[in-house]
Design a protein around this motif. Sequence first.
Motif, PDB file in Angstrom:
ATOM      1  N   ILE A 196      44.202  40.883  36.432  1.00 46.79           N
ATOM      2  CA  ILE A 196      44.079  42.339  36.603  1.00 46.79           C
ATOM      3  C   ILE A 196      45.160  43.046  35.809  1.00 46.79           C
ATOM      4  O   ILE A 196      46.283  42.556  35.708  1.00 46.79           O
ATOM      5  CB  ILE A 196      44.270  42.694  38.109  1.00 46.79           C
ATOM      6  CG1 ILE A 196      43.147  42.100  38.942  1.00 46.79           C
ATOM      7  CG2 ILE A 196      44.382  44.196  38.320  1.00 46.79           C
ATOM      8  CD1 ILE A 196      43.318  42.319  40.437  1.00 46.79           C
ATOM      9  N   ILE A 197      44.820  44.228  35.294  1.00 47.79           N
ATOM     10  CA  ILE A 197      45.889  45.102  34.800  1.00 47.79           C
ATOM     11  C   ILE A 197      45.854  46.415  35.573  1.00 47.79           C
ATOM     12  O   ILE A 197      44.791  47.019  35.750  1.00 47.79           O
ATOM     13  CB  ILE A 197      45.840  45.332  33.263  1.00 47.79           C
ATOM     14  CG1 ILE A 197      47.054  46.177  32.861  1.00 47.79           C
ATOM     15  CG2 ILE A 197      44.541  45.967  32.794  1.00 47.79           C
ATOM     16  CD1 ILE A 197      47.612  45.864  31.517  1.00 47.79           C
ATOM     17  N   ILE A 198      47.050  46.787  36.068  1.00 45.98           N
ATOM     18  CA  ILE A 198      47.195  48.075  36.752  1.00 45.98           C
ATOM     19  C   ILE A 198      47.574  49.105  35.698  1.00 45.98           C
ATOM     20  O   ILE A 198      48.491  48.888  34.902  1.00 45.98           O
ATOM     21  CB  ILE A 198      48.272  48.005  37.852  1.00 45.98           C
ATOM     22  CG1 ILE A 198      47.805  47.073  38.973  1.00 45.98           C
ATOM     23  CG2 ILE A 198      48.593  49.391  38.400  1.00 45.98           C
ATOM     24  CD1 ILE A 198      48.819  46.861  40.086  1.00 45.98           C
ATOM     25  N   VAL A 199      46.857  50.216  35.681  1.00 44.10           N
ATOM     26  CA  VAL A 199      47.100  51.286  34.703  1.00 44.10           C
ATOM     27  C   VAL A 199      47.691  52.476  35.451  1.00 44.10           C
ATOM     28  O   VAL A 199      47.063  53.007  36.379  1.00 44.10           O
ATOM     29  CB  VAL A 199      45.779  51.687  34.011  1.00 44.10           C
ATOM     30  CG1 VAL A 199      46.020  52.810  33.003  1.00 44.10           C
ATOM     31  CG2 VAL A 199      45.115  50.478  33.354  1.00 44.10           C
ATOM     32  N   ILE A 216      46.018  36.782  42.890  1.00 41.21           N
ATOM     33  CA  ILE A 216      45.412  37.191  41.618  1.00 41.21           C
ATOM     34  C   ILE A 216      46.533  37.565  40.651  1.00 41.21           C
ATOM     35  O   ILE A 216      47.497  38.224  41.040  1.00 41.21           O
ATOM     36  CB  ILE A 216      44.460  38.394  41.816  1.00 41.21           C
ATOM     37  CG1 ILE A 216      43.388  38.057  42.865  1.00 41.21           C
ATOM     38  CG2 ILE A 216      43.787  38.789  40.502  1.00 41.21           C
ATOM     39  CD1 ILE A 216      42.526  39.231  43.288  1.00 41.21           C
ATOM     40  N   GLU A 217      46.397  37.128  39.386  1.00 44.63           N
ATOM     41  CA  GLU A 217      47.396  37.453  38.363  1.00 44.63           C
ATOM     42  C   GLU A 217      47.336  38.954  38.052  1.00 44.63           C
ATOM     43  O   GLU A 217      46.253  39.501  37.816  1.00 44.63           O
ATOM     44  CB  GLU A 217      47.088  36.636  37.099  1.00 44.63           C
ATOM     45  CG  GLU A 217      48.173  36.697  36.068  1.00 44.63           C
ATOM     46  CD  GLU A 217      47.797  35.907  34.796  1.00 44.63           C
ATOM     47  OE1 GLU A 217      46.888  35.047  34.848  1.00 44.63           O
ATOM     48  OE2 GLU A 217      48.416  36.193  33.758  1.00 44.63           O
ATOM     49  N   VAL A 218      48.507  39.603  38.088  1.00 43.82           N
ATOM     50  CA  VAL A 218      48.524  41.060  37.883  1.00 43.82           C
ATOM     51  C   VAL A 218      49.543  41.453  36.807  1.00 43.82           C
ATOM     52  O   VAL A 218      50.704  41.053  36.875  1.00 43.82           O
ATOM     53  CB  VAL A 218      48.894  41.807  39.193  1.00 43.82           C
ATOM     54  CG1 VAL A 218      48.825  43.323  38.973  1.00 43.82           C
ATOM     55  CG2 VAL A 218      47.986  41.419  40.330  1.00 43.82           C
ATOM     56  N   ASP A 219      49.108  42.241  35.816  1.00 43.86           N
ATOM     57  CA  ASP A 219      50.016  42.866  34.847  1.00 43.86           C
ATOM     58  C   ASP A 219      49.999  44.374  35.086  1.00 43.86           C
ATOM     59  O   ASP A 219      49.145  44.887  35.825  1.00 43.86           O
ATOM     60  CB  ASP A 219      49.550  42.591  33.410  1.00 43.86           C
ATOM     61  CG  ASP A 219      49.825  41.151  32.993  1.00 43.86           C
ATOM     62  OD1 ASP A 219      50.658  40.492  33.648  1.00 43.86           O
ATOM     63  OD2 ASP A 219      49.181  40.688  32.027  1.00 43.86           O
ATOM     64  N   GLY A 279      42.114  39.214  28.165  1.00 44.92           N
ATOM     65  CA  GLY A 279      41.302  38.574  29.206  1.00 44.92           C
ATOM     66  C   GLY A 279      41.305  39.256  30.563  1.00 44.92           C
ATOM     67  O   GLY A 279      41.001  38.628  31.580  1.00 44.92           O
ATOM     68  N   TYR A 280      41.601  40.561  30.599  1.00 43.42           N
ATOM     69  CA  TYR A 280      41.565  41.259  31.896  1.00 43.42           C
ATOM     70  C   TYR A 280      40.117  41.408  32.355  1.00 43.42           C
ATOM     71  O   TYR A 280      39.261  41.878  31.603  1.00 43.42           O
ATOM     72  CB  TYR A 280      42.226  42.644  31.784  1.00 43.42           C
ATOM     73  CG  TYR A 280      43.698  42.553  31.444  1.00 43.42           C
ATOM     74  CD1 TYR A 280      44.578  41.923  32.320  1.00 43.42           C
ATOM     75  CD2 TYR A 280      44.197  43.067  30.250  1.00 43.42           C
ATOM     76  CE1 TYR A 280      45.932  41.808  32.004  1.00 43.42           C
ATOM     77  CE2 TYR A 280      45.547  42.963  29.938  1.00 43.42           C
ATOM     78  CZ  TYR A 280      46.400  42.324  30.817  1.00 43.42           C
ATOM     79  OH  TYR A 280      47.718  42.213  30.501  1.00 43.42           O
ATOM     80  N   ASP A 281      39.863  41.022  33.621  1.00 47.40           N
ATOM     81  CA  ASP A 281      38.498  41.158  34.134  1.00 47.40           C
ATOM     82  C   ASP A 281      38.395  42.204  35.238  1.00 47.40           C
ATOM     83  O   ASP A 281      37.342  42.362  35.858  1.00 47.40           O
ATOM     84  CB  ASP A 281      37.936  39.802  34.584  1.00 47.40           C
ATOM     85  CG  ASP A 281      38.879  39.053  35.499  1.00 47.40           C
ATOM     86  OD1 ASP A 281      39.821  39.681  36.029  1.00 47.40           O
ATOM     87  OD2 ASP A 281      38.678  37.835  35.694  1.00 47.40           O
ATOM     88  N   LEU A 282      39.494  42.914  35.503  1.00 45.22           N
ATOM     89  CA  LEU A 282      39.460  44.063  36.419  1.00 45.22           C
ATOM     90  C   LEU A 282      40.595  45.014  36.046  1.00 45.22           C
ATOM     91  O   LEU A 282      41.732  44.580  35.848  1.00 45.22           O
ATOM     92  CB  LEU A 282      39.633  43.602  37.879  1.00 45.22           C
ATOM     93  CG  LEU A 282      39.671  44.706  38.940  1.00 45.22           C
ATOM     94  CD1 LEU A 282      38.332  45.432  39.061  1.00 45.22           C
ATOM     95  CD2 LEU A 282      40.051  44.132  40.318  1.00 45.22           C
ATOM     96  N   LEU A 283      40.266  46.306  35.945  1.00 43.75           N
ATOM     97  CA  LEU A 283      41.277  47.330  35.686  1.00 43.75           C
ATOM     98  C   LEU A 283      41.469  48.131  36.973  1.00 43.75           C
ATOM     99  O   LEU A 283      40.483  48.571  37.582  1.00 43.75           O
ATOM    100  CB  LEU A 283      40.811  48.274  34.577  1.00 43.75           C
ATOM    101  CG  LEU A 283      41.095  47.892  33.118  1.00 43.75           C
ATOM    102  CD1 LEU A 283      40.482  46.550  32.770  1.00 43.75           C
ATOM    103  CD2 LEU A 283      40.580  48.972  32.166  1.00 43.75           C
ATOM    104  N   VAL A 284      42.736  48.311  37.373  1.00 40.47           N
ATOM    105  CA  VAL A 284      43.026  49.096  38.576  1.00 40.47           C
ATOM    106  C   VAL A 284      43.811  50.335  38.144  1.00 40.47           C
ATOM    107  O   VAL A 284      44.945  50.219  37.666  1.00 40.47           O
ATOM    108  CB  VAL A 284      43.839  48.264  39.599  1.00 40.47           C
ATOM    109  CG1 VAL A 284      44.246  49.144  40.788  1.00 40.47           C
ATOM    110  CG2 VAL A 284      43.023  47.065  40.093  1.00 40.47           C
ATOM    111  N   GLY A 285      43.215  51.499  38.294  1.00 37.63           N
ATOM    112  CA  GLY A 285      43.894  52.750  37.946  1.00 37.63           C
ATOM    113  C   GLY A 285      44.585  53.311  39.165  1.00 37.63           C
ATOM    114  O   GLY A 285      43.966  53.442  40.227  1.00 37.63           O
TER     115      GLY A 285
END
Length: 397
Positions: A34-37, A60-63, A88-94
């Motif tokens: 996941i990447i948090i934006v 879950i791996e989080v950047d 390879g991010y498969d979910l974006l969290v805003g």
Amino acid sequence: MSISYFRTAETLITGSGSIAQIGEQAKKLNASKIIIVTDKVIRQTGLLSKVLEPLKAAEIEVDLIDDVVPEPPFENLEEMIIKIEGKGYDLLVGVGGGSALDITKVLSIMLTNKGDIRDKVGIEKVEKPGVPTILVPTTAGTGSEVTFNAIFTDTRDQVKKGIVSPYLLPKVAIVDPELTLTVPPAVTAATGMDALVHAVESYTAIRADELTDGIALQAIKLISRSLRTAVYNGKDLKAREDMVMGSLLAGISLGNAGVGAVHALAYPLGGKYKVPHGVANSLLLPFVMKYNAVADLEKFAEVAKAMGENVNGLSLREVANCAVQALAQLSEDVGIPASLKDVGVAFSDIPALAEEASKVERLLSNNPRWLSVKEIQKIYEEAYGTVETTTLIPVQA
Ligand SMILES: [Fe+2]
């Protein structure tokens, strides 16, 4: 009855403490990376721990990327695309206000669609769904978590431009009032008034229907009764609950019925003068509504009632006028400037601003009363404080 579509987030999760559900939701979406934006202000508040802990508990791996800037230009988005693509991010969290959520929505589609971001400006120009998103608002205002548009500033012509596509809707929106408890008064006021503008504009819009009407009226009721408390006593959880629910409902109504001339006239102020979106909308609201009210007295009367105005014994026209006055009063009570002068607009720029606003056809065509460049200019002049137009509905004796 004409055919209409109704769209919103696939899953809406609301309530105090609901952010704790984010790990479970990410797992249901089969997220592995996941990447948090977000932006730097949100990062400094410490709010992100409430998002990170449940995700870490779900293993879950989080950047994280915190590059979002307010009222973002396309360049801000382009720089972020370069940083996150191919990872390879498969979910974006805003996580954040409207800017962070809008950027998350567009990053999601830019990871799966080819072409320049400016080619996506306009209605339904996006070909394929994006990477799944979860959106977490930390202000009560934009309703971006449930709208399928995203707004950016084009620095080439200093105009705000919108990307509109159902692919911008998130898989999940988590709306937790506790995340808004520390929002400062001025931001609470501007974002809260923006939400009220969404509700009033979508309720009185040409594209409004029975579904959006009920939703918009409830938003008007919740925001009107609690915005003053949320601004002046930000720790009041009940007021914050009303505000996040009001903003969410207004966002759903805006997403489906659209907005109108207030937003169209506000865009050039944001582009050229950097007036915050909520402030520009709130400042213009009474002036545009004064012009609009005559086009739909019944609906404006319903706005007055939803705002809790005492309308006993008044004629329909008087009740409609009450709505205009109540909107102006609320804006003044929460400290929004009442004149374009107060936000640094030069009077000599008004003809150019009117020309610019008249190009926002997408919104003007949804306004209940038609505006030519001449009328737009008059409204700006009235909002500047130089002329008193006669557009207030005459009250018959
Ligand atoms: Fe808005």
